[in-house]
Motif scaffolding. Structure first.
Motif, short mmCIF file in Angstrom:
data_model
loop_
_atom_site.label_atom_id
_atom_site.label_comp_id
_atom_site.label_asym_id
_atom_site.label_seq_id
_atom_site.Cartn_x
_atom_site.Cartn_y
_atom_site.Cartn_z
N UNK A 19 0.82 -1.21 0.00
CA UNK A 19 0.00 0.00 0.00
C UNK A 19 0.85 1.26 0.00
N UNK A 20 2.05 1.17 -0.54
CA UNK A 20 2.96 2.31 -0.58
C UNK A 20 2.31 3.47 -1.32
N UNK A 21 2.25 4.72 -0.91
CA UNK A 21 2.84 5.29 0.30
C UNK A 21 1.83 5.16 1.45
N UNK A 22 2.24 4.63 2.61
CA UNK A 22 1.28 4.39 3.69
C UNK A 22 0.82 5.68 4.37
N UNK A 23 -0.47 5.71 4.78
CA UNK A 23 -0.92 6.78 5.67
C UNK A 23 -1.55 6.14 6.91
N UNK A 24 -2.08 6.96 7.81
CA UNK A 24 -2.47 6.44 9.13
C UNK A 24 -3.55 5.37 9.02
N UNK A 25 -4.58 5.64 8.21
CA UNK A 25 -5.66 4.66 8.07
C UNK A 25 -5.14 3.30 7.62
N UNK A 26 -4.29 3.34 6.61
CA UNK A 26 -3.80 2.07 6.08
C UNK A 26 -2.91 1.36 7.08
N UNK A 27 -2.14 2.13 7.87
CA UNK A 27 -1.30 1.49 8.88
C UNK A 27 -2.16 0.79 9.92
N UNK A 28 -3.27 1.42 10.33
CA UNK A 28 -4.14 0.78 11.33
C UNK A 28 -4.75 -0.49 10.74
N UNK A 29 -5.29 -0.38 9.51
CA UNK A 29 -5.87 -1.56 8.88
C UNK A 29 -4.83 -2.66 8.73
N UNK A 30 -3.62 -2.28 8.31
CA UNK A 30 -2.55 -3.26 8.14
C UNK A 30 -2.20 -3.92 9.45
#
Lengths: 170, 112
Positions: A19-30
């Motif tokens: 999911x590059x470039x990661x943001x906060x939402x994607x980090x939480x989901x990840x």
């Protein structure tokens, strides 16, 4: 437990790359996904975590196994291309036995995969108890154990033994 | 410059993919066909993906995905070939009639 933590880190890293470039939402989901994966599948990821962090093994893997593997993969492609294009189709297929001394799961997996991707050979089955691999060979040279080992096994088995088996690292 | 190198990689990959498909048509039985399909299509597709990585400008969104796809492809395609060939043999599909030896069938007779 160590295996689960490693699995979490690995799954999370793969997620971040995908999911590059990661943001906060994607980090939480990840994080959530990696947590589920590591709880469910974590126990079968690595059985022997200490092997993964042994610098000599990692060094051998990256600078000895990987280059040889890529070189053999390129050779395999030209070999197949030659056999396919040649009007007479010079093939002489058969399934032969290959004896192996590798015991660990990882070592056997890498040996089978390497054999499949190298010139003219394809792993059909593994008998772990006897240490025998059944290999479909597109151009059978000989069926006795010495010949099959020299032609198929000798390229990878010694180095995989050094990388994945216990007690032989120095 | 890097675009041209990437294009060369994509071209080489495409030609190997074509050769792999040609092998899929020409070779006689399922095991020989798997040989061509696995090897040529693995390297061909990896080469296309690497070319995509170069053309898309290195470590960008697309580039990262292409690189990780290479790793998964190299790990997964031999395993798939292994599963297909083992399944075929267990289902009783015969080798090509000009095959020289079948040690697997010899060893299996005892256990069955």
């Amino acid at each position: 437990m160590k295996s689960r933590i490693l699995m979490f880190v690995f799954a999370f890293a793969v997620w971040c790359i995908l999911t590059w470039v990661p943001d906060v939402q994607q980090l939480i989901a990840g994080g959530a996904v990696a947590l589920i994966v590591s709880v469910v599948m974590g126990s079968m990821f690595v059985n022997r975590p200490h092997m993964l962090f042994n610098p000599i093994r990692v060094f051998y893997f990256l600078f000895w196994y990987v280059p040889v593997f890529i070189w053999e993969l390129i050779r395999a492609n030209f070999d197949v291309a030659y056999r396919v294009i040649h009007p007479g189709m010079p093939i002489k297929p058969g399934i032969v036995r290959l004896r192996t001394e590798l015991k660990s799961d990882t070592g056997l997996t890498f040996l089978a995969n390497s054999i499949t991707l190298t010139p003219g050979t394809l792993t059909v089955d593994i008998n772990r108890d006897d240490g025998v691999l059944y290999i479909h060979w597109i151009n059978v040279v000989g069926t006795d154990p010495e010949t099959t080992f020299r032609e198929i096994g000798s390229r990878f088995e010694p180095m995989l033994k050094k990388i994945f088996e216990e007690d032989v690292v120095e | 410059m890097i675009d041209i190198i990437g294009m060369v990689f994509i071209g080489v990959g495409l030609s190997f993919d074509v050769l792999g498909c040609l092998g899929l048509v020409r070779l006689p039985d399922v095991y020989n066909r798997l040989q061509a399909a696995t090897k040529c299509v693995t390297l061909g597709t990896c080469s296309i993906l690497f070319g995509t990585f170069l053309v898309s400008g290195g470590f960008t969104e697309t580039g990262f995905k292409a690189l990780i796809a290479i790793v998964f492809l190299v790990l997964a395609s031999p395993v798939a070939a292994h599963a297909v060939s083992r399944g075929a043999h267990r289902a009783g599909i015969k080798l090509w009639d000009r095959s020289v030896v079948d040690s697997y069938a010899e060893d299996k007779e005892g256990e069955a």
